[in-house]
Motif scaffolding. Structure first.
Motif, PDB file in Angstrom:
ATOM      1  N   GLY A   1      59.838  45.196  82.590  1.00 32.86           N
ATOM      2  CA  GLY A   1      59.359  46.194  83.543  1.00 32.86           C
ATOM      3  C   GLY A   1      59.719  47.599  83.096  1.00 32.86           C
ATOM      4  N   PHE A   2      60.938  47.735  82.591  1.00 31.89           N
ATOM      5  CA  PHE A   2      61.413  49.046  82.172  1.00 31.89           C
ATOM      6  C   PHE A   2      60.594  49.573  80.984  1.00 31.89           C
ATOM      7  CE2 PHE A   2      64.361  51.942  80.016  1.00 31.89           C
ATOM      8  CZ  PHE A   2      64.673  52.773  81.069  1.00 31.89           C
TER       9      PHE A   2
ATOM     10  N   VAL B   1      67.244  54.889  88.628  1.00 32.21           N
ATOM     11  CA  VAL B   1      67.931  56.066  89.162  1.00 32.21           C
ATOM     12  C   VAL B   1      68.241  57.044  88.023  1.00 32.21           C
ATOM     13  CG1 VAL B   1      70.026  56.909  90.286  1.00 32.21           C
ATOM     14  CG2 VAL B   1      68.918  54.827  91.111  1.00 32.21           C
ATOM     15  N   PHE B   2      68.738  56.501  86.921  1.00 29.21           N
ATOM     16  CA  PHE B   2      69.050  57.376  85.790  1.00 29.21           C
ATOM     17  C   PHE B   2      67.795  58.007  85.193  1.00 29.21           C
ATOM     18  CE2 PHE B   2      73.139  55.005  85.608  1.00 29.21           C
ATOM     19  CZ  PHE B   2      73.937  56.110  85.809  1.00 29.21           C
ATOM     20  N   LEU B   3      66.728  57.231  85.201  1.00 29.17           N
ATOM     21  CA  LEU B   3      65.460  57.770  84.714  1.00 29.17           C
ATOM     22  C   LEU B   3      64.971  58.885  85.643  1.00 29.17           C
ATOM     23  CD1 LEU B   3      63.914  57.063  82.218  1.00 29.17           C
ATOM     24  CD2 LEU B   3      62.585  55.408  83.499  1.00 29.17           C
ATOM     25  N   ALA B   4      65.121  58.646  86.951  1.00 27.03           N
ATOM     26  CA  ALA B   4      64.719  59.669  87.928  1.00 27.03           C
ATOM     27  C   ALA B   4      65.538  60.935  87.723  1.00 27.03           C
ATOM     28  CB  ALA B   4      64.913  59.142  89.353  1.00 27.03           C
TER      29      ALA B   4
ATOM     30  N   GLY C   1      68.565  46.983  87.099  1.00 26.43           N
ATOM     31  CA  GLY C   1      67.235  47.574  86.952  1.00 26.43           C
ATOM     32  C   GLY C   1      67.064  48.794  87.842  1.00 26.43           C
ATOM     33  N   GLN C   2      67.565  48.682  89.078  1.00 30.62           N
ATOM     34  CA  GLN C   2      67.467  49.818  90.002  1.00 30.62           C
ATOM     35  C   GLN C   2      68.273  51.009  89.485  1.00 30.62           C
ATOM     36  OE1 GLN C   2      68.859  47.675  93.478  1.00 30.62           O
ATOM     37  NE2 GLN C   2      66.885  47.950  94.497  1.00 30.62           N
TER      38      GLN C   2
ATOM     39  N   ASP D   1      68.625  42.026  82.790  1.00 30.35           N
ATOM     40  CA  ASP D   1      67.962  40.757  82.469  1.00 30.35           C
ATOM     41  C   ASP D   1      66.570  40.982  81.869  1.00 30.35           C
ATOM     42  OD1 ASP D   1      65.792  40.431  84.683  1.00 30.35           O
ATOM     43  OD2 ASP D   1      67.599  41.121  85.718  1.00 30.35           O
ATOM     44  N   ALA D   2      66.072  39.956  81.177  1.00 30.85           N
ATOM     45  CA  ALA D   2      64.861  40.088  80.358  1.00 30.85           C
ATOM     46  C   ALA D   2      63.659  40.583  81.160  1.00 30.85           C
ATOM     47  CB  ALA D   2      64.542  38.753  79.699  1.00 30.85           C
TER      48      ALA D   2
END
Lengths: 267, 256
Positions: free
Chosen positions: B186-187, B157-160, B152-153, B180-181
């Protein structure tokens, strides 16, 4: 001990220091792009060029260099044709290089001892011309890595993202491969064709575990390579060991120490 | 970065005209006509081998179509040079865990485009970086190695990285694979928020039809072969010419 102050040893040390800088500098981009084996391939092709150089009586290292650069284009071409199986291109060109080399060996039986010096390295026979060549390559490699650091980082980290950012991906790939050809063909006189890829990959292998950032992994790889070259040459000089082999064994020792030190620590 | 104030502010960002793609005499895509307009959220759904990734690659210039024309921001893709207007989030599994790069280095690499070659990063690069880290709430992990983060982190990072240029269009390739679900929820919440409040246009390839349908509705706008296109428009009622919200407004308040 006097050997350490002799002219040929000083030249060897200078040549070794330059290669200790350029080899890991290019090696990091090769390793991270899963092209670790390219060092071996280009080295074998270079030997074919060296053999031809002896045969036609032209400065062998330059003919080797030309061979390596041409084959780097071929590797890049094959790499694109077999995208995702980059190692295939490497295997094909490597065996091609060995085939051409051994073919040329049989044509000119007389120079086998000279060729051996390129296979295992003969840093003590490094002449002034060789040093100029190594120096020239060092300047080119340093300039490219400094100028294109950003672009090479992104290309190495993720080729697709580099392409989507509009970077000239094909050109940059080519640039790395050609630089690798330059470094390897000049390095074989120092560590030998059979050992050159150690100098490209092992310092990087250590830094992958030790470095906290990309920048730091470049610095660390260079430091590790330089330590191996300097200590290796001095040890080999004093006890009369084979210099190339001593450098590589030192590198492997450093890698083992790194792995032991980082035991249980997974990045 | 502002929306272009014209009569129709919802200009097409991507236009596909009769786009075909065939591979070894097999048609993967035939005569595809589609456009993505400003502030659209387009979900591209299809089974494995339907040609989703091929389509995405053609749209970002990684692969040429075998027929037809693609236009980006009104320009033919062959002439298009404003790549910083497009943010790209790759599949997570493209990442090698041993790669020795910090979050900071990865996010900054979003600034490296065709226009920054031969140049040092501009003075505001640092500000942009801090902004992107803050917006995605990853300042605390900025100096960690990317391979040491959770899935998730890493996705943040890729989104940032994709957001650092304040792009008009975000392209996401299966962004939640291998996560994970709960983190996926959250994403999705995060990108929904970005779509609704930050006027970013989205193009997302996903196999996760349920989550996409929740947001984009059950009826695909269009279907071509095995590929379905779901579309949702945000803020149809907003005035044309309204500028993007500042990115320094945290995006993720409700998402943690």
């Amino acid at each position: 001990m006097e050997i350490l102050f002799s002219d040929f040893f000083q030249r060897a040390l200078l040549g070794g220091l330059l290669i200790g800088l350029t080899a890991p500098l290019i090696g990091i981009f090769l390793v991270l792009r899963r092209l670790s084996m390219i060092g071996d391939t280009l080295a074998h092709v270079t030997i074919a060029g060296v053999a031809l150089g002896f045969l036609i009586n032209v400065y062998p290292l330059v003919v080797g260099l030309v061979f390596a650069v041409i084959s780097s284009f071929a590797i890049e071409k094959l790499r694109r044709a077999y995208k995702g199986y980059a190692e295939l291109s490497i295997a094909v060109i490597m065996s091609g290089g060995v085939a051409v080399a051994s073919f040329l060996f049989t044509l000119g039986q007389g120079y086998n001892t000279d060729v051996t010096s390129y296979l295992f390295g003969s840093i003590y026979t490094l002449g002034r011309t060789d040093l100029y060549l190594v120096g020239g390559v060092t300047v080119v490699v340093l300039a490219v890595v400094v100028f294109f650091y950003k672009e090479l980082f992104l290309l190495t980290f993720e080729e697709d993202a580099a392409a989507v950012s509009g970077l000239p991906v094909k050109l940059l790939n080519m640039l790395i491969t050609v630089l690798a050809a330059l470094v390897i063909s000049t390095a074989i006189k120092i560590v030998g064709a059979l050992l050159v890829s150690a100098l490209l990959t092992i310092p990087v292998a250590c830094s992958l575990f030790l470095a906290k950032s990309f920048r730091m992994s470049i610095v660390l790889s260079v430091v590790i390579a330089e330590i191996a070259v300097i200590v290796g040459l001095i040890v080999a000089g004093i006890w009369n060991f084979a210099p190339g082999a001593t450098i590589v064994l030192l590198l492997i020792l450093m890698l083992l120490l790194t792995l032991v030190a980082c035991r249980g620590y997974t990045v | 970065m502002s929306a272009i104030p014209t009569a129709d502010c919802h200009q097409p960002m991507i236009e596909l005209r009769d786009v075909c793609f065939s591979y070894k005499d097999q048609h993967v895509m035939k005569d595809l006509n589609f456009s993505v307009k400003e502030r659209d959220f387009v979900g591209i759904v299809g089974s494995n081998g339907a040609g989703k990734t091929t389509l995405l690659k053609m749209l970002v210039g990684l692969m040429p179509p075998t027929g037809g024309e693609i236009r980006l921001f009104g320009e033919s893709i062959r002439q298009f040079r404003d790549w910083e207007r497009i943010g790209y989030v790759p599949q997570k599994n493209a990442l090698n865990m041993l790669f020795p790069a910090t979050v900071r280095e990865v996010v900054t690499s979003g600034l490296f485009t065709n226009k920054s070659i031969f140049r040092r990063l501009s003075r505001d690069a640092k500000a942009k970086l801090d902004d992107a880290l803050q917006v995605m709430r990853i300042e605390d992990i900025a100096d960690k190695r990317i391979g040491r983060l959770s899935g998730g982190q890493q996705q943040r990072v890729f989104l940032a990285r994709a957001m650092i240029n304040q792009p008009d269009l975000l392209v996401l390739d299966e962004p939640t694979v291998g996560i994970d679900a709960e983190t996926q929820d959250g994403f999705f919440e995060l990108i929904r928020h970005m779509h609704q409040h930050h006027n970013i246009t989205f193009l997302m390839v996903s196999h996760d039809i349920d989550r996409l349908e929740d947001y984009l509705g059950k009826e695909p706008r269009q279907q071509n072969g095995k590929i379905k296109f779901f579309v949702r428009h945000s803020h149809d009622d907003l005035d044309c010419g309204e500028t993007n919200l500042q990115h320094s407004i945290p995006l993720v308040g409700s998402v943690e």
